[in-house]
Design a protein around this motif. Structure first.
Motif, PDB file in Angstrom:
ATOM      1  N   GLY A 185      -3.768  -5.641  -1.485  1.00  0.00           N
ATOM      2  CA  GLY A 185      -4.076  -4.111  -1.268  1.00  0.00           C
ATOM      3  C   GLY A 185      -4.478  -3.624  -2.643  1.00  0.00           C
ATOM      4  N   TYR A 226       1.992   6.640   7.953  1.00  0.00           N
ATOM      5  CA  TYR A 226       2.814   6.069   7.125  1.00  0.00           C
ATOM      6  C   TYR A 226       4.484   6.039   7.252  1.00  0.00           C
ATOM      7  CZ  TYR A 226      -1.175   4.086   4.909  1.00  0.00           C
ATOM      8  OH  TYR A 226      -2.314   3.536   4.405  1.00  0.00           O
ATOM      9  N   ASN A 259      -2.647  -5.815   3.351  1.00  0.00           N
ATOM     10  CA  ASN A 259      -3.237  -6.967   4.493  1.00  0.00           C
ATOM     11  C   ASN A 259      -2.506  -8.170   4.033  1.00  0.00           C
ATOM     12  OD1 ASN A 259      -5.885  -4.796   4.342  1.00  0.00           O
ATOM     13  ND2 ASN A 259      -4.991  -5.203   6.188  1.00  0.00           N
ATOM     14  N   ARG A 281      -8.742  -6.522   0.979  1.00  0.00           N
ATOM     15  CA  ARG A 281      -9.248  -7.519   2.122  1.00  0.00           C
ATOM     16  C   ARG A 281     -10.537  -7.925   2.236  1.00  0.00           C
ATOM     17  NH1 ARG A 281     -10.935  -7.765   7.352  1.00  0.00           N
ATOM     18  NH2 ARG A 281     -10.196  -9.006   8.959  1.00  0.00           N
TER      19      ARG A 281
HETATM   20  N1  PMP Z   1      -2.864  -1.855   5.217  1.00  0.00           N
HETATM   21  C1  PMP Z   1      -2.141  -0.743   4.898  1.00  0.00           C
HETATM   22  C2  PMP Z   1      -1.440  -0.179   5.842  1.00  0.00           C
HETATM   23  C3  PMP Z   1      -2.305  -0.017   3.820  1.00  0.00           C
HETATM   24  O1  PMP Z   1      -1.598   1.098   3.376  1.00  0.00           O
HETATM   25  C4  PMP Z   1      -3.181  -0.599   2.859  1.00  0.00           C
HETATM   26  C5  PMP Z   1      -3.422   0.340   1.434  1.00  0.00           C
HETATM   27  N2  PMP Z   1      -4.243   1.124   1.445  1.00  0.00           N
HETATM   28  C6  PMP Z   1      -3.630  -1.844   2.905  1.00  0.00           C
HETATM   29  C7  PMP Z   1      -3.636  -2.376   4.078  1.00  0.00           C
HETATM   30  C8  PMP Z   1      -4.623  -2.233   2.065  1.00  0.00           C
HETATM   31  O2  PMP Z   1      -6.010  -1.333   1.696  1.00  0.00           O
HETATM   32  P1  PMP Z   1      -6.770  -1.437   0.585  1.00  0.00           P
HETATM   33  O3  PMP Z   1      -7.206  -2.599   0.265  1.00  0.00           O
HETATM   34  O4  PMP Z   1      -7.999  -0.590   1.017  1.00  0.00           O
HETATM   35  O5  PMP Z   1      -5.930  -0.624  -0.553  1.00  0.00           O
END
Ligand code: PMP
Length: 297
Positions: free
Chosen positions: A249, A158, A192, A215
């Protein structure tokens, strides 16, 4: 504010006040970003508070620990039950849950010697707001599978996201879009991405992105609604020529994108496939009976 003097967290086996949870200054995660976490949402639904895809999130957390050699002596069914208890003890309904597995003291770069488990929760509105986003292509490239376990949700990854978001905001944009090392569209710093072209949705294939649970939900919705969705490499030029686009997300949910590098997308958001998906996603998380919409392709 994420906490106050009454906030309760689950930490290393007990429910305690957040203000009383203690880490150690020699914890490996603090120094090296070597830890993993999740981001999960709960919703007040007609049948009570529901944590959306809780099991899938904890399965990903287990996977993240496994590939990072971080001990995971937890039972995911128990973690789901504990998560509901954290919500209850904090009187939360529409909330965001943050499980974090951090590593115990170890100043070497060797495998984690042990782990702490935190589950915190707080009320969190739309992470990226409700209005359409103006994105900037980031000068920072998305972390590469040649260097990182990209499919794991690792704390240290991050720093890449933080650099990208800060650079976009410093330049007056709402959020960044990161390209992968080959120059194809990857994802946002915490979401995403999908684009719409000629009534078909496209999203970057897995490889250089976090395999988002949202996603996957969007792909399920596409299947249910009869919307064609294709996973493939997408060039920035292709992206800029799209009819519409959206981020998805857990924190961001489904949010439309107005422009990339100040070039607006052609379709009005309310006429886009993303808008349909946004409505269907809301229905899903609120466990409303799934409405079958007719989409002309
Ligand atoms: N990409 C990144 C880099 C993220 O931090 C997130 C959030 N967790 C997502 C995609 C989306 O993931 P999710 O749908 O599992 O929250």
């Amino acid at each position: 504010m994420y906490y106050n003097e009454n906030t309760i967290v689950y930490y290393n086996g007990s429910f305690i006040k957040a203000s009383e949870a203690r880490g150690n200054v020699y914890d490996q995660t603090l120094h090296y970003g070597y830890g993993v976490f999740e981001g999960i949402r709960s919703y007040a639904t007609e049948s009570g508070v529901q944590i959306f895809k809780a099991k899938e999130h904890f399965e990903r957390m287990k996977y993240s620990c496994e590939v990072m050699n971080i001990p995971y002596p937890y039972n995911n069914d128990e973690l789901v039950a504990i998560s509901y208890e954290v919500l209850k003890r904090n009187n939360l309904e529409n909330a965001y849950l943050r499980p974090l597995v951090s590593c115990t003291p170890n100043m070497s770069l060797t495998k984690a010697k042990g782990s702490h488990l935190l589950i915190a929760a707080w009320e969190w509105g739309a992470y990226l707001g409700e209005t359409l986003l103006r994105l900037k292509t980031s000068p920072f490239r998305r972390i590469t599978p040649a260097s990182f376990m990209v499919a794991a949700k690792v704390c240290g990854h991050y720093v890449n996201s933080i650099l990208a978001t800060q650079e976009a905001k410093d330049n007056g944009f709402d959020e960044a879009l990161l390209l992968d090392m080959e120059g194809f569209v990857a994802e946002g710093p915490g979401a995403n991405i999908f684009l719409e072209q000629d009534n078909i949705l496209y999203t970057p294939q897995l490889g250089s992105i976090l395999p988002g649970i949202t996603r996957a939900t969007v792909l399920e919705i596409c299947n249910d609604l009869g919307i064609e969705a294709i996973e493939k490499q997408i060039s920035p030029e292709e992206f800029k020529g799209a009819d519409s686009a959206f981020f998805c997300g857990t924190a961001a949910e489904v949010i439309g994108i107005e422009s990339l590098d100040s070039i607006p997308f052609k379709k009005n958001w309310k006429d886009s496939l993303g808008f349909l998906i946004q409505k269907a996603y809301k229905d899903r998380v609120l466990v409303k009976k799934f409405k079958q919409e007719v989409v002309s392709v």
